[in-house]
Design an enzyme around this catalytic site. Structure first.
Site, short mmCIF file in Angstrom:
data_model
loop_
_atom_site.label_atom_id
_atom_site.label_comp_id
_atom_site.label_asym_id
_atom_site.label_seq_id
_atom_site.Cartn_x
_atom_site.Cartn_y
_atom_site.Cartn_z
N ASP A 134 -10.70 -43.37 -18.16
CA ASP A 134 -11.06 -42.25 -18.99
C ASP A 134 -12.33 -41.61 -19.03
OD1 ASP A 134 -8.33 -42.53 -19.52
OD2 ASP A 134 -8.47 -42.79 -21.78
N ASP B 247 -4.47 -46.44 -25.13
CA ASP B 247 -4.13 -45.13 -24.34
C ASP B 247 -2.93 -44.40 -24.39
OD1 ASP B 247 -4.97 -43.25 -22.19
OD2 ASP B 247 -4.31 -44.38 -20.63
N THR C 278 -5.02 -38.28 -23.83
CA THR C 278 -3.39 -38.22 -23.89
C THR C 278 -2.89 -38.58 -24.92
OG1 THR C 278 -3.92 -40.65 -23.20
CG2 THR C 278 -3.82 -38.84 -21.42
N THR C 279 -3.51 -39.11 -26.04
CA THR C 279 -2.81 -39.53 -27.28
C THR C 279 -2.85 -38.28 -28.12
OG1 THR C 279 -3.82 -41.70 -27.22
CG2 THR C 279 -2.58 -40.90 -29.29
#
Lengths: 530, 534
Positions: free
Chosen positions: A397, A65, A98-99
């Site tokens: 997530d 994550d 988020t990456t």
């Protein structure tokens, strides 16, 4: 504007040669941003790799994550810090991607660096990027397919896409129904525009495997039952905020014992006092008692436990004050703060209250609650702590993905399809522009291609061949073509059910552009004193 | 022989710089400060990262606001300190123009250095400057426009001013959006100019465009368990009182009892006391109770029984503002319900913003009150947005008080420079040189703005000067097109009071620095190492 020569005394450290410094600062900022993006880019996509992070105290985290990796990295460079914040913001806003958002920002910074070298003024680039972001969101919105919240299948696909890139991907078939069901339980599908994820309580328990994770329609308490009563059917539950222990005043008190007889009396009175409380509780018909944690005194004395055992009342103590809200909402009860209020009408009924084992630890499960509020609990299981933590993050997530769909009921294809489409549309659009904007739009479009490129690279495909084929397919009008990582080929990604919420993509583009713009506008780093 | 040794007048380690050296050192300091903030000037100005050292190690701020930058850098040079203070005063006084004032002052010093090199006495320079600033102010006053009486036009002016202020900040891309927000907020304030009534709440996540203005008041708190979550026609009692226990404040007080039953009795008595207190509070005919301190479970339950929404632990800032907007008072004793003013509002409900749940008080009696919720990608962006918005709000409130406006984009500076130059050509004596220098310094502002935008500053400024000499006094720099343009058409307007303050503060500060011919540093206090036993 000549810089005056330094006078002999006290050289002023603030002076700098005029033109060199801003350029250096800018390139240092861009380099730091790119370095950070490079650190996380290998974890993008279903075949992305995980990172092992060793904390300062030797604790280990394994994760995929982006937000977690970056948070643990403790970066020093100010502009790298902004990227860390960016990933956090994406986490708050969308919860997933988020990456990608950091990888995208890194790529945009790289594009900006090239434009700067061409001699385009940073504010011009910044403005153009903003326009490009607005345009991109437009294009994405056009591509999106509306989704209905009653369409469970579609929601599961979206959750699957998110879970597939995590460590727990092989368990996605178990976790995604849990995520979808959990969210659908806590909302009112007809009028919901947002989901309060606090209504979904995830309890992590070591032992078992991720497969054993279950969704509980009811309440799960992360505490064990204090007495010997471990299972109660047809329960009457009371939640109390007072303590079942010897009395204590707010002021300091001292009981003066002057002789042996008095000591005996003190003990006897204490017994009587506690017995009185326990009897009243029993009288109200309560057989399961939940007690709030108290920092001032024992919530439950050993003597009281003994009495409760005799009366066949199950006791769970040390419930945190913050959790009271959630417990009340779930049980549909109200907390009882004094003994005089402990009456039958303040109790709630449930079919079964049971303590269960999970490896070394125990928890209490309440099911069949008579008037249950819109909350659910998830018991997360995992064979070791690292897997458990990562599974928790992955489920979070997935929950966020479903929440995004509740907020904005549109789906978009995954697998690099939207980015490629953006590339083509933006490049086309750039050709209609004149001036620096045209250059910047082109660079922006190319920067977005980093997503399919990295996806392909991480999947072990030839990135150049893949990206160019993807472009080709899109140019031929197959707007839904994307990289099918499982098959290692380019296919219609909607047929493969790789979908993601529109909100994740649009928020990634908006946030990444905003951050890159603010990094571009920086021309100096000033050390401050406090 | 003793007489040949220099006599040491000052204490050991004390330090004195004289005449030329002193002057040089203060000039260098002032110019360095100017150069530091110069690149942030104008719509194409750059930002700076402020990187915390020492106590707040690693803290990062990104800003474009001159006052914030200068506040944060530690300066050691006395002249530089004068400029830092000046920009702070500008910030307090009018809120904007903090960069301009610093740049102008440092440019004046730069010009002064040349004059001093030409052996013109500092006092002569000062005399010339005084004359020049008077002329400049006159010119500014004649050029100022006043639309204060025409509501329609005045609002347009305010919008223009907000847009001009914001265009040099991070919000420049969204300036229309935020100008409208700022103008709406300030118009609500009417003439009072009490910025306390505007509450700015920062919620990370989302983009800047998702920020909004909301009438009423937002409080980042939740009502207690099992209490009404929504109250209409609320009557609010705002208190600062302990609702955990009414402790006896005498230190070390304690009770001594003979047996446990007595302890239980006291416990009950304490509970009774709390119950009485809650009853007393409810005597005020209220349905909402906001306390600054904790509310324990027991009173919370009692409030729930009475159907009163009780909010605990509201921070100090929060309740002061709440008292202001709802028209209530903060009380801590409850003996005289009839004397207490109870706050009122139409509706209290929970609203979700991002991940936060806030309580919203709408329909408050102080109609001026409103809340602005700022959203943004990162903390830095939100903080900078807040500073920018704060600047805009300050400028707007000062414009509401002083309704005159002038044109921006370097237009007013050029106007003043030309007026000063004209006067200089009529003035005999050395002061004329100083006045010319003053004009040159003023012209440096548009020149810096153009330079920051990456345009040919010399070309643009000379074009502008020519146009002004021809009498086209509304011409200024159009930074979007990179050319000169008519400011009246482009709507680039600034507040008269800000410009006046910039002119006056800068010339005063520069004058002060110029008059210095001796810097004495006091000997540092001796630090004796502490060898005491622990």
């Amino acid at each position: 504007m000549g810089v005056p020569k330094q006078s002999g005394n006290r050289p002023s450290g603030l002076m700098s040669s005029k033109n060199q410094k801003p350029i250096e600062i800018r390139s240092s900022n861009i380099r730091a941003g790119k370095a950070l993006a490079d650190a996380v880019r290998t974890s993008l996509g279903p075949r992305g790799m995980d990172k092992m992070i060793q904390g300062p105290k030797g604790d280990v985290t394994i994760t995929n994550d982006g937000a977690t990796i970056l948070e643990q990295m403790k970066v020093m460079h100010p502009s790298a810090k902004m990227l860390v914040n960016l990933s956090k913001a994406q986490d708050v806003e969308a919860g997933d991607g988020t990456t990608s958002v950091v990888v995208m920002a890194g790529s945009l910074l790289e594009a900006a660096e090239k434009l700067l070298k061409k001699g385009i003024h940073p504010t011009t680039i910044s403005e153009a990027f903003q326009k490009a972001a607005v345009k991109s969101v437009e294009i994405l919105t056009e591509m999106a397919v509306p989704v209905d919240l009653s369409d469970r299948e579609k929601l599961m696909q979206a959750a699957n896409t998110s879970l597939n890139s995590k460590v727990v991907s092989q368990h996605s078939s178990e976790l995604s129904p849990i995520a979808v069901d959990a969210v659908l339980k806590v909302i009112n599908p007809n009028q919901a525009n947002n989901v309060d994820l606090n209504d979904i309580k995830v309890i992590k328990k070591l032992g078992g495997t991720v497969d054993d994770t279950e969704l509980v329609e009811g309440l799960v308490l992360n505490e064990k039952a204090s007495g010997n009563v471990k299972k109660v059917e047809k329960a009457k539950i009371g939640l109390i905020q007072f303590q079942v222990s010897p009395p204590k005043t707010d002021m300091d008190n001292q009981v003066i014992v002057s002789d042996y007889a008095a000591m005996d009396r003190v003990l006897r009175e204490e017994r009587a006092y506690i017995l009185n409380i326990v009897k009243q509780i029993k009288k109200a018909g309560c057989n399961v008692l939940l007690i709030q944690k108290s920092i001032l005194r024992d919530a439950l004395s050993d003597l009281a436990v003994h009495f409760f055992d005799k009366m066949k009342i199950m006791v769970v103590k040390d419930i945190e004050r913050e959790d009271i809200d959630y417990v009340c909402k779930t049980l549909g009860c109200r907390p009882i703060a004094s003994l005089d209020h402990f009456t039958a009408e303040n109790l709630v009924a449930a079919d079964l209250v049971e303590e269960q084992m999970s490896g070394p630890s125990k928890f209490v499960k309440v099911t069949g609650i008579a008037h249950q509020g819109r909350t659910v609990s998830v018991i997360m299981r995992g064979s070791n702590k690292l897997v458990l933590e990562e599974a928790d993050r992955s489920l979070h997530d997935a929950l966020c993905v479903i929440r995004c769909l509740v907020k904005k009921k549109f789906l978009i294809a995954g697998g690099g399809a939207p980015e490629t489409e953006l590339y083509l549309k933006l490049t086309d659009y750039a050709n209609t522009l004149i001036g620096a904007d045209s250059y910047c739009f082109k660079a922006y479009a190319e920067a977005l291609e980093v997503v399919p490129y990295t996806l392909a690279e991480n999947a072990g495909l030839n990135p150049i061949a893949t990206v160019t084929e993807l472009r080709n397919r899109h140019a031929l009008g197959e707007t839904m073509s994307g990289i099918n990582v499982r098959k290692g080929a380019i296919t219609n990604i909607l047929d493969e059910n790789v979908v993601q919420p529109l909100l994740v993509s649009t928020s990634a583009i908006n946030l990444a552009s905003e951050t890159v713009r603010s990094i571009l506008k920086i021309d100096d780093i000033v050390n401050t004193v406090s | 022989m003793v007489s040949l040794n220099p006599v040491r007048v000052l204490k050991h380690e004390a330090d004195e710089e004289k005449a030329e050296t002193a002057r040089l050192s203060s000039f260098v300091g002032a110019m360095a400060i100017g150069d530091l903030v110069k690149s942030t000037l104008g719509p194409k100005g750059m930002d700076k990262i402020l990187w915390g050292m020492g106590r707040n190690e690693g803290e990062v701020q990104v800003t474009n606001d001159g006052a914030t930058i200068l506040k944060a850098v530690g300066v050691d040079n006395p002249a530089a300190k004068v400029l830092v203070n000046m920009s702070r005063v500008q910030d307090d006084e009018v809120g904007d123009g903090t960069t301009s004032v610093t740049v102008l002052a440092s440019e004046l010093i730069r010009e002064a250095e040349k004059l001093i090199d030409m052996r013109i006495h500092p006092q002569t320079v000062v005399a010339g400057w005084r004359l020049a600033s008077k002329v400049a102010l006159n010119a500014l006053e004649t050029a100022a426009l006043d639309h204060g009486s025409d509501a329609e036009k005045f609002r347009e002016d305010l919008m223009n001013i907000a847009r001009t202020t914001l265009s040099s900040k991070i919000l420049s891309q969204h300036k229309d959006f935020f100008s409208k927000m700022a103008v709406d907020a300030v118009m609500r304030l009417k003439k009072s100019g009490n910025l306390d009534a505007i509450q700015i709440i920062k919620v990370p996540g989302g983009t800047l465009e998702e920020s909004f203005l909301d009438e009423g008041f937002l409080l980042d708190k939740k009502p207690g368990v099992h209490q009404p979550q929504k109250v209409e026609k609320a009557k609010i009692l705002i208190a600062n009182t302990p609702m955990d226990t009414d402790k006896i404040k005498v230190f070390g007080s304690r009770v001594r009892v003979e047996n446990v039953a007595k302890v239980a009795e006291i416990e009950v008595a304490e509970k009774e006391k709390m119950k009485d207190k809650v009853d007393q509070i409810c005597q005020h005919d209220i349905n909402v109770f906001v306390n600054r301190q904790l509310i324990y479970n027991y009173p919370e339950q009692l409030f729930a029984d009475k159907g009163v929404m009780a909010i605990e632990h509201a921070d100090f800032d929060g309740i002061e503002r709440l008292a202001l907007v709802t028209g209530g008072e903060i009380v801590s004793t409850f003996g005289n319900p009839e004397l207490v003013k109870v706050g009122k509002c139409d509706l209290i409900e929970q609203v979700h913003i991002g991940d936060h749940t806030l309580l919203k008080f709408s329909g408050v009696p102080l109609g001026e009150a409103c809340s602005i919720v700022l959203r943004g990608a990162t903390e830095q962006i939100i903080n900078e947005a807040e500073r920018s918005l704060h600047d805009a709000l300050c400028v707007l409130t000062s414009t509401v008080k002083e309704t005159r406006t002038v044109f921006g984009g370097g237009c007013s500076e050029m106007l003043m420079a030309n007026a000063v130059e004209k006067k200089a050509s009529e003035t005999p004596g050395k002061e004329a040189r100083a006045m010319e220098a003053f004009a040159t310094a003023l012209r440096q502002l548009p020149s810096t703005i153009a330079e920051n935008g990456g345009f040919d500053a010399a070309q643009l400024v000379s074009e502008l000067r020519a146009l002004h000499t021809q009498g086209k006094i509304t011409m200024g720099l159009d930074m979007n097109a990179g050319s000169v343009g008519d400011m009246a058409q482009l709507g680039i307007t600034e507040s008269f009071s800000v410009k006046r303050q910039v002119l006056l503060s800068a010339s005063e500060a520069a004058e002060m620095i110029l008059r210095v011919d001796d810097i004495i540093r006091a000997a540092p206090r001796k630090r004796v190492q502490d060898r005491g036993h622990c």
